[in-house]
Design a protein around this motif. Structure first.
Motif, PDB file in Angstrom:
ATOM      1  N   PHE A 263       0.840  -1.200   0.000  1.00 37.32           N
ATOM      2  CA  PHE A 263       0.000   0.000   0.000  1.00 37.32           C
ATOM      3  C   PHE A 263       0.871   1.244   0.000  1.00 37.32           C
ATOM      4  CE2 PHE A 263      -2.823  -3.250   1.337  1.00 37.32           C
ATOM      5  CZ  PHE A 263      -4.094  -2.849   0.968  1.00 37.32           C
ATOM      6  N   GLY A 264       0.345   2.302  -0.573  1.00 38.84           N
ATOM      7  CA  GLY A 264       0.996   3.597  -0.655  1.00 38.84           C
ATOM      8  C   GLY A 264      -0.023   4.590  -1.169  1.00 38.84           C
ATOM      9  N   ARG A 265       0.367   5.325  -2.217  1.00 45.65           N
ATOM     10  CA  ARG A 265      -0.543   6.251  -2.886  1.00 45.65           C
ATOM     11  C   ARG A 265      -1.209   7.236  -1.930  1.00 45.65           C
ATOM     12  NH1 ARG A 265      -3.663   2.602  -7.418  1.00 45.65           N
ATOM     13  NH2 ARG A 265      -1.833   1.445  -8.114  1.00 45.65           N
ATOM     14  N   GLY A 266      -0.429   7.748  -0.997  1.00 44.42           N
ATOM     15  CA  GLY A 266      -0.980   8.753  -0.089  1.00 44.42           C
ATOM     16  C   GLY A 266      -1.995   8.218   0.897  1.00 44.42           C
ATOM     17  N   LEU A 267      -1.819   6.974   1.334  1.00 39.37           N
ATOM     18  CA  LEU A 267      -2.767   6.383   2.286  1.00 39.37           C
ATOM     19  C   LEU A 267      -2.973   7.289   3.499  1.00 39.37           C
ATOM     20  CD1 LEU A 267      -4.539   4.043   3.263  1.00 39.37           C
ATOM     21  CD2 LEU A 267      -2.486   2.999   4.219  1.00 39.37           C
ATOM     22  N   GLU A 268      -1.901   7.834   4.004  1.00 32.51           N
ATOM     23  CA  GLU A 268      -1.976   8.812   5.097  1.00 32.51           C
ATOM     24  C   GLU A 268      -1.504  10.144   4.538  1.00 32.51           C
ATOM     25  OE1 GLU A 268      -2.992   8.540   8.427  1.00 32.51           O
ATOM     26  OE2 GLU A 268      -3.809   6.639   7.751  1.00 32.51           O
ATOM     27  N   LEU A 269      -2.097  11.217   4.968  1.00 33.14           N
ATOM     28  CA  LEU A 269      -1.760  12.522   4.424  1.00 33.14           C
ATOM     29  C   LEU A 269      -0.313  12.925   4.658  1.00 33.14           C
ATOM     30  CD1 LEU A 269      -5.025  14.458   5.236  1.00 33.14           C
ATOM     31  CD2 LEU A 269      -4.301  13.466   3.054  1.00 33.14           C
ATOM     32  N   ASP A 270       0.334  12.356   5.658  1.00 33.95           N
ATOM     33  CA  ASP A 270       1.733  12.673   5.902  1.00 33.95           C
ATOM     34  C   ASP A 270       2.682  11.649   5.290  1.00 33.95           C
ATOM     35  OD1 ASP A 270       0.930  10.736   7.687  1.00 33.95           O
ATOM     36  OD2 ASP A 270       2.047  11.545   9.371  1.00 33.95           O
ATOM     37  N   ILE A 271       2.137  10.699   4.529  1.00 36.61           N
ATOM     38  CA  ILE A 271       2.947   9.713   3.802  1.00 36.61           C
ATOM     39  C   ILE A 271       2.441   9.712   2.361  1.00 36.61           C
ATOM     40  CG2 ILE A 271       3.775   7.332   3.700  1.00 36.61           C
ATOM     41  CD1 ILE A 271       2.864   6.992   6.601  1.00 36.61           C
ATOM     42  N   LEU A 272       2.914  10.647   1.574  1.00 31.03           N
ATOM     43  CA  LEU A 272       2.403  10.818   0.222  1.00 31.03           C
ATOM     44  C   LEU A 272       3.110   9.952  -0.808  1.00 31.03           C
ATOM     45  CD1 LEU A 272       1.815  14.669   0.222  1.00 31.03           C
ATOM     46  CD2 LEU A 272       0.170  12.833   0.624  1.00 31.03           C
ATOM     47  N   TYR A 273       4.130   9.209  -0.398  1.00 31.10           N
ATOM     48  CA  TYR A 273       4.874   8.342  -1.309  1.00 31.10           C
ATOM     49  C   TYR A 273       3.902   7.439  -2.073  1.00 31.10           C
ATOM     50  CZ  TYR A 273       8.243   4.789  -2.813  1.00 31.10           C
ATOM     51  OH  TYR A 273       9.002   3.926  -3.553  1.00 31.10           O
ATOM     52  N   PRO A 274       3.953   7.453  -3.414  1.00 32.64           N
ATOM     53  CA  PRO A 274       2.997   6.662  -4.179  1.00 32.64           C
ATOM     54  C   PRO A 274       3.306   5.171  -4.212  1.00 32.64           C
ATOM     55  CG  PRO A 274       4.453   7.833  -5.670  1.00 32.64           C
ATOM     56  CD  PRO A 274       4.781   8.301  -4.270  1.00 32.64           C
ATOM     57  N   GLY A 275       4.581   4.812  -4.061  1.00 30.15           N
ATOM     58  CA  GLY A 275       4.952   3.400  -4.083  1.00 30.15           C
ATOM     59  C   GLY A 275       4.566   2.711  -2.787  1.00 30.15           C
ATOM     60  N   SER A 276       4.717   1.418  -2.801  1.00 29.97           N
ATOM     61  CA  SER A 276       4.408   0.637  -1.601  1.00 29.97           C
ATOM     62  C   SER A 276       5.481   0.831  -0.548  1.00 29.97           C
ATOM     63  CB  SER A 276       4.319  -0.846  -1.959  1.00 29.97           C
ATOM     64  OG  SER A 276       3.273  -1.063  -2.876  1.00 29.97           O
ATOM     65  N   SER A 277       5.060   0.836   0.690  1.00 29.76           N
ATOM     66  CA  SER A 277       6.004   0.891   1.803  1.00 29.76           C
ATOM     67  C   SER A 277       5.485   0.000   2.922  1.00 29.76           C
ATOM     68  CB  SER A 277       6.187   2.320   2.307  1.00 29.76           C
ATOM     69  OG  SER A 277       5.065   2.739   3.056  1.00 29.76           O
ATOM     70  N   PRO A 278       6.405  -0.549   3.698  1.00 34.39           N
ATOM     71  CA  PRO A 278       5.965  -1.355   4.840  1.00 34.39           C
ATOM     72  C   PRO A 278       5.099  -0.565   5.813  1.00 34.39           C
ATOM     73  CG  PRO A 278       8.293  -1.716   4.401  1.00 34.39           C
ATOM     74  CD  PRO A 278       7.861  -0.564   3.546  1.00 34.39           C
TER      75      PRO A 278
END
Length: 124
Positions: A63-78
């Motif tokens: 998951f990624g794509r700005g899931l949280e407003l302070d984590i806007l990275y579009p790629g997947s992250s742990p």
């Protein structure tokens, strides 16, 4: 003050303030939060929450794509994937959620670094 003698003194919102807060979330929050509010407060469909969460799942299952407003990275992250799992655990019986969970688990399995005993914050 002793715990056994303490009373809950938390202030409650007035009906007008509560309505204003709901209106603010409904107008300005991201789709996932609006769907969750609709489900939890207004009895809206749980599947709408899962579908809103699906918009944040990438092809690799993470998951990624700005899931949280302070984590806007579009790629997947742990981190984003673990946050998504915190949502999915509440909706695990909703159609579509089990597949999303399985894909997320595969993401974790595919990206773990044994020598690190964990993951990178994001792919290099």
């Amino acid at each position: 003050m002793k715990a056994e003698g303490a009373r809950n003194t938390m202030a409650h919102l007035s009906p007008a303030a509560y309505a204003a807060a709901l209106a603010c979330v409904e107008a300005d929050a991201p789709p996932l939060h609006r769907a969750a509010l609709s489900h939890r407060v207004r009895g809206g469909p749980a599947v709408a929450v899962v579908e809103a969460l699906r918009a944040h799942q990438n092809g690799d299952g993470g998951f990624g794509r700005g899931l949280e407003l302070d984590i806007l990275y579009p790629g997947s992250s742990p981190l984003a994937t673990s946050i998504a799992f915190q949502w999915l655990v509440r909706y695990e019986d909703v159609p579509g959620a089990p597949d999303m969970i399985a894909r997320g688990v595969r993401y974790f399995e595919d990206t773990v670094l044994p020598e690190r005993q964990g993951w990178l914050a994001q792919r290099r």
